[in-house]
Design a protein around this motif. Structure first.
Motif, short mmCIF file in Angstrom:
data_model
loop_
_atom_site.label_atom_id
_atom_site.label_comp_id
_atom_site.label_asym_id
_atom_site.label_seq_id
_atom_site.Cartn_x
_atom_site.Cartn_y
_atom_site.Cartn_z
N ALA A 1 38.51 45.67 45.07
CA ALA A 1 38.30 45.33 43.66
C ALA A 1 39.61 44.90 42.99
O ALA A 1 39.67 43.87 42.31
CB ALA A 1 37.70 46.53 42.92
N ALA A 2 40.66 45.67 43.19
CA ALA A 2 41.92 45.36 42.51
C ALA A 2 42.55 44.08 43.06
O ALA A 2 42.97 43.21 42.30
CB ALA A 2 42.89 46.54 42.64
N LEU A 3 42.59 43.97 44.39
CA LEU A 3 43.26 42.81 44.98
C LEU A 3 42.55 41.50 44.63
O LEU A 3 43.18 40.49 44.33
CB LEU A 3 43.33 42.95 46.52
N TRP A 4 41.24 41.51 44.70
CA TRP A 4 40.48 40.28 44.42
C TRP A 4 40.69 39.84 42.97
O TRP A 4 40.94 38.68 42.69
CB TRP A 4 39.00 40.50 44.72
N HIS A 5 40.60 40.79 42.06
CA HIS A 5 40.70 40.41 40.65
C HIS A 5 42.14 40.12 40.25
O HIS A 5 42.38 39.38 39.30
CB HIS A 5 40.08 41.52 39.77
N TRP A 6 43.05 40.69 40.98
CA TRP A 6 44.46 40.40 40.72
C TRP A 6 44.72 38.91 40.98
O TRP A 6 45.47 38.27 40.27
CB TRP A 6 45.32 41.27 41.64
N GLY A 7 44.05 38.40 42.00
CA GLY A 7 44.22 36.99 42.35
C GLY A 7 43.56 36.06 41.35
O GLY A 7 43.77 34.85 41.38
N ASN A 8 42.69 36.62 40.49
CA ASN A 8 42.03 35.81 39.48
C ASN A 8 41.25 34.64 40.08
O ASN A 8 41.30 33.51 39.62
CB ASN A 8 43.08 35.27 38.49
N HIS A 9 40.51 34.95 41.16
CA HIS A 9 39.72 33.93 41.82
C HIS A 9 38.39 33.71 41.12
O HIS A 9 37.88 34.60 40.46
CB HIS A 9 39.40 34.37 43.26
N SER A 10 37.81 32.55 41.34
CA SER A 10 36.40 32.35 41.02
C SER A 10 35.60 33.14 42.03
O SER A 10 35.89 33.11 43.23
CB SER A 10 36.05 30.87 41.12
N HIS A 11 34.56 33.85 41.56
CA HIS A 11 33.79 34.63 42.53
C HIS A 11 33.18 33.75 43.60
O HIS A 11 32.93 34.18 44.72
CB HIS A 11 32.73 35.50 41.85
N ALA A 12 32.91 32.48 43.26
CA ALA A 12 32.28 31.58 44.23
C ALA A 12 33.19 31.28 45.41
O ALA A 12 32.73 30.82 46.45
CB ALA A 12 31.89 30.27 43.56
#
Lengths: 458, 458, 458
Positions: free
Chosen positions: A42-53
Motif C-alpha cells: 500500500a505505501a510503496l505503490w501510493h508513494w510512487g503516485n501511479h495510475s492504478h491502471a
C-alpha cells in the motif's frame, strides 16, 4: 500396507509430520524474507503516485488465473484417467502443487527477486511459482500410482530447488529465452520424472495391471483436464512474456500450434490403430503437444505457418510415441511412465527447445524492429549475434537435461529411504491405499484391500 | 461397420487422409497468406511507438478465453448427455472446432481482413474463428450420434465457407448489427444442421432408441457444459462489441437475460411435466436460451428490463419447444434433432433477430448520444433512419435462413457421398463405432458391437 | 410425496407459480427502477468523453467472471458429492442463484446505489449480486437434501433482503471493512443456514442415512467444485477492493492463505483418521477455509506470513470441526448440517472477522502510506483511530451473527408453511423427488420411489 503395528503407526504419523514441519519452515522463512513488492504494498505503490491502471496486476492476473486452472484442474483431472486413482490424481495434485507454490516462492525469490535482504512478491512471482508446480506435476505423471504422498512431498522438496537453479542458470546466467518453458518446465519435469521412475523400477508391476487402464467415466473426467489445458495453453506461454505485442503474439502462436497438434493427433491415432478407431489416450495427451513445442519459440516471430507446422510435428511425434515408444521404454529401458510424460512433455519439450534454437538463429533486426529488445535483449544490445543466441539456447537444453537427469537420480535415492511408505506391487494405481473410498454403488461397502507387505520397488 | 475387408481398410484410411490433406492445405495457405497484424508483429507494433497498455490484447483476450471455454468445454460437455456417446461428443467437438479455427481464419480473413495480399491476424481473428466454430458445433448437435468423423469434417469444410459468406453479406454488405450472432451463429448453425439432418433422415432410427437417453452421471457431465456456457455467455456476446460502454452494457444485458431464462425454464419444466418433476433436458438447454435471444440486441440500449423480458420469453419458448415441438419435428417434418438445437438455437435465434429489429427500430440519438456511432454507425452518419436499419436487420434474418437452408441441403448431399462411412441405424449414439472404449467396470471387457452393414440413411 | 391428488396437483403448481410471480415482480421493479449506470449507458459514457480503457469493466470484469464460476460451478458441484443428489445440488444452485442475482440487484440497489429514483447498475452490481448469491448457497448447504425448491425459493427471498440490510449496516453505517465477506457472506450465510436447519430439525433423518454418503464418481464431481473454488478465491476476495495495489495485494494474500489451508488440511486429515488415510470430505471442504479466513483482512497489510498463518489455522480448525464438531452439532444442538457449512464457512468466517479486528487494530499510517485512504478511509481522514476501527469491526461481527440468527429463525418458520412441499424423512438426499431421473445403467428403468406422506420436519 504395513505388516507390523509399528510401521502402521509410523505411516500414520509421517505424512502429517512432514507437512507440519515443512509448513512451519516455509512460514518462518516467509516471515523473515518475504515482503510485498512495490505493486502490492500500500505505501510503496501510493508513494510512487501511479495510475492504478498501470499496476502489473491488470496485465498479468487474467493470464495467471488461466495458468492456475491448468495446474490444478488441468493436470489434476488429466491424470484422473485411471479407473481407481481419481482421488489420488486430483488430490495429490492439489497437495503437491500447494506445497510447491510456497516452496518455489522462496527458492525462486532467493534466486531472482532477492533485494535488500528480502524477497519481493507480486503477480509475477505467483505465475513463476505456478510454473514450477507444473514441472513437479509433470514428474508426478511419470510415477503416478506407484508412490505415496510422503514420497511425493520429498520429491517436490528436491525438484523445486533444482528447477529454480536450472531456471536461474538458463535465464539469468546463459541469457536463454524460454518463456513458456519448453526446456525449464517440460523437458526438465519430464526427464526428472523419467529418471526417477527408472530408479524406482518395479519388475513385478504387472500385478497391478488390471487397474492400469481407464473406465468410461474416468476417461471423461480426464477430458476435463485435457480440454482446460488445451484452452488455456495460450495464456500459459504468454503469461510471463513482454507486455504488448509480446503477450499477444505468444498467445496467437500457441493457439495455432494447438489446433494443428489436435488434427495430427486425430489423424495419427486413427492411422496407427488396428481398425481405424481413435484412442482416448492419444486424444487426451498428444493433442496438447502443440502447446509444449512452442513453449520457447511462441514469443518469437515464429509466424502463424511456423506455429502450425510445429504443432503438427509435435502431435505426430507424440502420438507415435504413445503407440510405439512407451512399450519399449518399459521393456528396454525399464522406465515405467504411467502418463506417458515422455510423449507429451519429453520429446515435444526437446523439439520445442530445438525449434527455439532455429528461430533464435534466424532472428534479424528487420523482422523484430524495435521489438528485438523485448525478445532478444542481448542481440538488440549487440552483445550477441543471432547464431550465438542459438548456440546458447542449445546449450541450455543440455544443461536442462543434465539437471533433470542428476536430479531425478537423486530424487529416486531420496524416495527409497526406508522410512517412506509406498504401495506394494499389487496395490499400485489404487486410491484405497491412501484414501477412505466409498463404495462404487449405493449401499455396497467396498471390500478393503488386503494388507500386504510392500515388496519390490527396485 | 463395414462388411468387406476393403471397406474396412478404406474406412481406416479415409479420416487420416482427409485430416492430413486439409492440414497440409491450410498450412500452405497460412504460409502464403497469413501474417501477424500490427498488434502482434514485433516490428509493426514498436514502430508505432504505442503504450503496451493500448494493445487490443488487454481489452479482448479475457473475453476470448471465456469464449474458448464455451466452445470446447461448453459445447463438448453439453452434448455428452448421451449415455454411450461422451467420447464422441467431447472428442469430435475438439476435432471439429480445431479444424474450424484454422479454416475459418482463412475464410474470414479473405473476406474481412485481406489487405495487401495478406490476411492479418490477432485476437479479433481468434474470437471470430471461435464464433464460426460455435456455428459448426450447433449444426453438429442436430446430427449428433448419426454421423462419422469424416462426414463431420466435410460438413465443417462447407459450413465454415457459408458461415463466412453469410456473415460477410450481413455485416459488411447489409450493415446489419449482430455482435453476439443471434442470426449469424445461432440461426445459421441451427437451420444448417436441421436441414442437413432432414436430408440424412433415418426412418429406422428407433433401432438405437435405447441409447438415445442419458444416465445419471452423463447428465452431470452435461451440466458442466451447461453451466460453463451460461456463466461465460456475457463474454460471448460482448467479445466483439465496441470497447468501453459497449462491452460493458452487452455483458450486463446478457447476464440479466440468462437469469430470466433460467427462472422461466424451471417454471415451465415443472409445469409441463406429468407430475411436477423437473426435466434435466430442459434445464441443460432451455436455461441457455437467454444468451441466444439477446445475441443481436445486447449491445443496444435494450434496458435491463428488456433483457429480463427477452430472457423470460426465450426460456419459455425453448422449454415448450422441447416438450411439444421436437416430437412433431421428427414425426411430421422428418427432422431428427438429437440435441434439440431447434429449441435452443433455432427459435431463440429467430426471436433474437426479431428483437434486434425492434430495438434497432427504436434507436434515437437521444438514447445513444455520441455512442450511436459505435452501435449504429450508419444511423449516426445519417445514411439510414432507425426504421431502415430495422428493415435491414429483418432482411438479414431472411438471408441467413436462406444461406442456412441451401447450405444444409448441400451439406446433406455431400455427407451422402458413398465413400463416407457412417454408423448403421442400430449403431447410432454409440462410441464404440469410432473409439476404443474401455469396459464400464474394472476387469470386464465390454462386448464389441456386432459388425453390420450400414443400412438406411435416407 | 403427497398422499392426496389435490396435494399432488398443488405441488405441481406451486413451484411454477412462485417462479412466475417472482419473475414478474422483479421484472416490473426492474422496469420502474433499474437503469444503466454511467459506465454502461451509451449516452452517459460518451457524454463524459472518457477513454474506453478507463471503463470499470476492464478492471473488474475478469474478476467478476471468476466469481461467477465459483458461484455456479464451485458451489454447485461441491454439493454434488451426495450419491443421489447431484441433479438437485447443481440444478437448485443454478435456480437459486439465478433468482438471487435478480432479487439482490434490487435489494442492494435500493440500499447502495439508489440515486434520483433509480438503481444504477454495472459490473460492480453484478459482483455484489453474485456475492449475495454466495451467501444464499452457503445456507443451502446446511439444509441440502432436506428441502424442496419452493422452500428454497422462499428462503432466498428472505435471505437476500436480510443479507442486504446486514451488509448495509456493516459497510455503510458502521464503516466496517469486509471486502471478501468473512462476515457479510460466510458468517452470515453459515449461521442463517444453521439456525434454519435447527428449526427444521428432523429427529428421524437416519431413515435417509444410506443416501447421505458419496460414491466414487460423485466425489470426483465434488472435486470439480472444490478446485474451481480454490483457484478463483483470490479473485473473489479482490473483486470489490480498491483498484491498483488493493486488488493485487488481496489476490496475493488469498493465494498464500489457500496454500497453507490445503497443507494443514492434508496433515490434519491424515492425523485424525483411524489409519492415516485421507478423507475426501476434509479435502473437498477444509482446504478452502484459507479463502474464508482472509475475507476481511486480505485487502489489508496482512503480510505474506500473516496469510500463511491464517490459512494454516483455518484449515486446521475446519478439519477438526468436520471430525469432531459436526457429530456434536447434530447430537447436542440438533443442527443437521449436510455440507458442514459450520466448518467451512461458520468458524473460519468468525476467525476471519477476528483476524480483521486484529489487523485493523494494528493499522498505522506508516505501514499503509497514502494507501490508507483506500483501505481505512475513516482512519485516513482522522475520524477514527485504528483501535476504534477494530472495535467497529468486532461490533460488525456481532451484528452479523444477530441478523443471521434471527433471519435463520424467521426463515425456518417461513419454510414450515403448510402449503410448502418437502421430502419425507426417508426421501431426503434423493433426486427423484423433484427430478425425472434416468436409470443408472443402460436399459434399466430405475424403480420410482414409493409415494409417502411427509412425516417429521421438526
Amino acid at each position: 500396507m504395513a505388516g507390523s503395528p509399528r510401521r502402521a503407526a509410523g505411516r500414520r504419523l509421517l505424512l502429517p509430520l512432514l507437512c507440519l514441519f515443512f509448513q512451519g519452515a516455509t512460514a518462518i522463512l516467509f516471515a523473515v524474507f518475504v515482503r510485498y513488492n512495490h505493486e502490492t504494498d500500500a505505501a510503496l505503490w501510493h508513494w510512487g503516485n501511479h495510475s492504478h491502471a498501470a499496476n502489473e496486476f491488470y496485465f498479468r492476473y487474467p493470464s495467471f488465473q488461466d495458468v492456475h486452472v491448468m495446474i490444478f484442474v488441468g493436470f489434476g483431472f488429466l491424470m484422473a484417467f485411471l479407473q481407481r486413482y481419481g482421488f489420488s490424481s486430483v488430490g495429490f495434485t492439489f497437495f503437491l502443487a500447494a506445497f510447491a507454490l510456497q516452496w518455489s516462492t522462496l527458492v525462486q525469490g532467493f534466486l531472482h527477486a532477492f533485494h535488500g535482504g528480502h524477497i519481493h512478491v507480486g503477480v509475477e512471482s505467483m505465475i513463476n511459482a505456478d510454473f514450477c508446480a507444473g514441472a513437479v506435476l509433470i514428474s508426478f505423471g511419470a510415477i503416478l500410482g506407484k508412490t505415496g504422498p510422503a514420497q511425493l512431498l520429498l520429491m517436490a522438496l528436491l525438484e523445486v530447488v533444482l528447477f529454480g537453479v536450472n531456471e536461474f542458470v538458463l535465464l539469468s546466467l546463459l541469457g536463454v529465452r524460454d518463456a513458456g518453458g519448453s526446456m525449464t518446465i517440460h523437458t526438465f519435469g519430464a526427464y526428472f520424472g523419467l529418471v526417477l521412475s527408472r530408479v524406482l523400477y518395479r519388475p513385478r508391476l504387472e500385478k497391478s495391471k488390471h487397474r492400469q487402464g481407464s473406465v468410461y467415466h474416468s476417461d471423461l473426467f480426464a477430458m476435463i483436464g485435457t480440454i482446460f489445458l488445451w484452452i488455456f495453453w495460450p495464456s500459459f506461454n504468454s503469461a510471463p512474456t513482454a507486455l504488448g505485442d509480446g503477450q499477444h503474439r505468444t498467445a496467437l502462436n500457441t493457439y495455432y500450434s494447438l489446433t494443428a497438434s489436435t488434427l495430427s493427433t486425430f489423424a495419427l491415432s486413427a492411422l496407427v490403430s488396428r481398425d481405424g478407431r481413435l484412442d482416448m489416450v492419444h486424444i487426451q495427451n498428444a493433442a496438447l503437444a502443440g502447446g509444449v513445442v512452442v513453449g520457447t519459440s511462441s514469443e518469437m516471430m515464429l509466424t502463424p505457418f511456423g506455429a502450425l507446422a510445429a504443432g503438427f510435428l509435435a502431435g505426430t511425434v507424440s502420438t507415435l510415441g504413445y503407440k510405439f515408444f512407451t512399450p519399449i521404454l518399459e521393456s528396454k529401458f525399464k522406465v515405467q511412465d504411467t502418463c506417458g510424460v515422455h510423449n507429451l512433455h519429453g520429446m515435444p519439450g526437446i523439439l520445442g527447445a530445438l525449434l527455439g534454437v532455429l528461430v533464435a538463429g534466424l532472428a534479424t533486426h528487420e523482422a523484430y524492429g524495435d521489438g528485438l529488445e523485448n525478445v532478444f535483449p542481448l542481440i538488440a544490445e549487440g552483445q550477441r549475434s543471432a547464431t550465438s543466441q542459438a548456440m546458447h539456447q542449445l546449450f541450455g537444453l543440455f544443461v536442462t537435461l543434465m539437471f533433470a537427469s542428476v536430479g531425478g537420480g537423486l530424487g529416486g535415492l531420496l524416495l527409497k529411504l526406508p522410512c517412506l511408505d509406498y504401495p506394494s506391487d499389487s496395490q499400485c494405481y489404487e486410491d484405497q491405499v491412501y484414501w477412505e473410498v466409498p463404495g462404487e454403488h449405493e449401499d455396497t461397502a467396498q471390500e478393503p484391500l488386503r494388507v500386504e507387505e510392500p515388496d519390490t520397488q527396485a
